[in-house]
Design a protein around this motif. Structure first.
Motif, PDB file in Angstrom:
ATOM      1  N   UNK A 192       0.822  -1.212   0.000  1.00  0.00           N
ATOM      2  CA  UNK A 192       0.000   0.000   0.000  1.00  0.00           C
ATOM      3  C   UNK A 192       0.852   1.257   0.000  1.00  0.00           C
ATOM      4  N   UNK A 193       1.993   1.177  -0.657  1.00  0.00           N
ATOM      5  CA  UNK A 193       2.864   2.336  -0.895  1.00  0.00           C
ATOM      6  C   UNK A 193       3.093   2.440  -2.400  1.00  0.00           C
ATOM      7  N   UNK A 194       2.479   3.449  -3.014  1.00  0.00           N
ATOM      8  CA  UNK A 194       2.558   3.600  -4.459  1.00  0.00           C
ATOM      9  C   UNK A 194       3.812   4.375  -4.883  1.00  0.00           C
ATOM     10  N   UNK A 195       4.477   3.854  -5.901  1.00  0.00           N
ATOM     11  CA  UNK A 195       5.498   4.610  -6.621  1.00  0.00           C
ATOM     12  C   UNK A 195       5.032   4.691  -8.068  1.00  0.00           C
ATOM     13  N   UNK A 196       4.988   5.908  -8.610  1.00  0.00           N
ATOM     14  CA  UNK A 196       4.491   6.066  -9.975  1.00  0.00           C
ATOM     15  C   UNK A 196       5.210   7.207 -10.691  1.00  0.00           C
ATOM     16  N   UNK A 197       5.264   7.080 -12.008  1.00  0.00           N
ATOM     17  CA  UNK A 197       5.709   8.166 -12.875  1.00  0.00           C
ATOM     18  C   UNK A 197       4.483   8.892 -13.406  1.00  0.00           C
TER      19      UNK A 197
END
Length: 211
Positions: A192-197
């Motif tokens: 539940x930790x998002x990394x996104x471009x």
């Protein structure tokens, strides 16, 4: 000759004034923004057969930051669910009110190849009983492996948004785990930790998403 010179000077001044006026009226555009956001925490309560709840974590494309504002947000995350600030509430517990005009489009492509918003695009908004970005494994942006208990972003799933203030953005989710491990282990890596471009065009109505 004495009359000719003032006429020439007058013509030069009129030409210079016209050029200056054209320059002033030229549209000034702000540069397209490309960023990576790491570790956006999207906790939830319940699950495992219990009712899911908890506050959604809201994100604002114009600032590139998490926000607690009730109005100045574009998208919001809780667990694997993504809400948008457009349409109406879905009936989900603890979801935010919709007071913007955000709409979403789920595309299958590579992130770099989505260079502009397609003219024929069919944007969706949240509605009673349904999110614009489909929930559930294989339906939207992720797959869930029941054997390994791992949530994995689906390669080539690109989210395109019309923001609340009529700008456009594209987003690719890279990881659902803290610090974006290459091979997540749910027993070691917190989920539940998002990394996104994302790429955001700050110019109103401009559908270009290429740097």
């Amino acid at each position: 000759m004495k009359t000719f010179k003032p006429i020439i000077l007058l013509l030069i001044m009129l030409f210079a004034t016209a050029c200056s006026s054209d320059d002033d009226s030229a549209t000034v555009t702000d540069p397209v923004v490309s960023q990576r956001f790491s570790n956006l925490h999207a906790p939830q309560t319940g699950g495992q057969g219990q009712p899911v709840g908890g506050t959604f974590t809201k994100f604002d494309f114009s600032t590139g930051q998490i926000t607690t504002s009730e109005t100045e947000w574009d998208i919001a995350f809780r667990g694997t669910t993504i809400a948008i600030n457009g349409g109406s509430v879905t009936g989900t517990k603890d979801e935010p009110l919709r007071n913007g005009n955000v709409a979403a489009l789920l595309m299958t492509d590579t992130f770099n190849d989505v260079k502009e918003v397609p003219e024929t695009s069919e944007f969706l908004q949240d509605s009673d009983g349904a999110f614009a970005i489909p929930t559930g494994s294989g339906n939207g942006w992720y797959n869930y492996n029941f054997q390994t208990n791992i949530v994995s972003p689906i390669a080539g799933k690109i989210l395109v948004f019309r923001t609340r203030n009529n700008r456009y953005a594209k987003l690719e989710i890279l990881s659902y785990y803290k610090d974006a491990p290459t091979s997540p282990d749910p027993t070691l890596n917190e989920g539940r930790y998002y990394t996104f471009n994302y790429v955001y065009n700050p110019n109103e109505g401009d559908k270009n998403l290429e740097l």
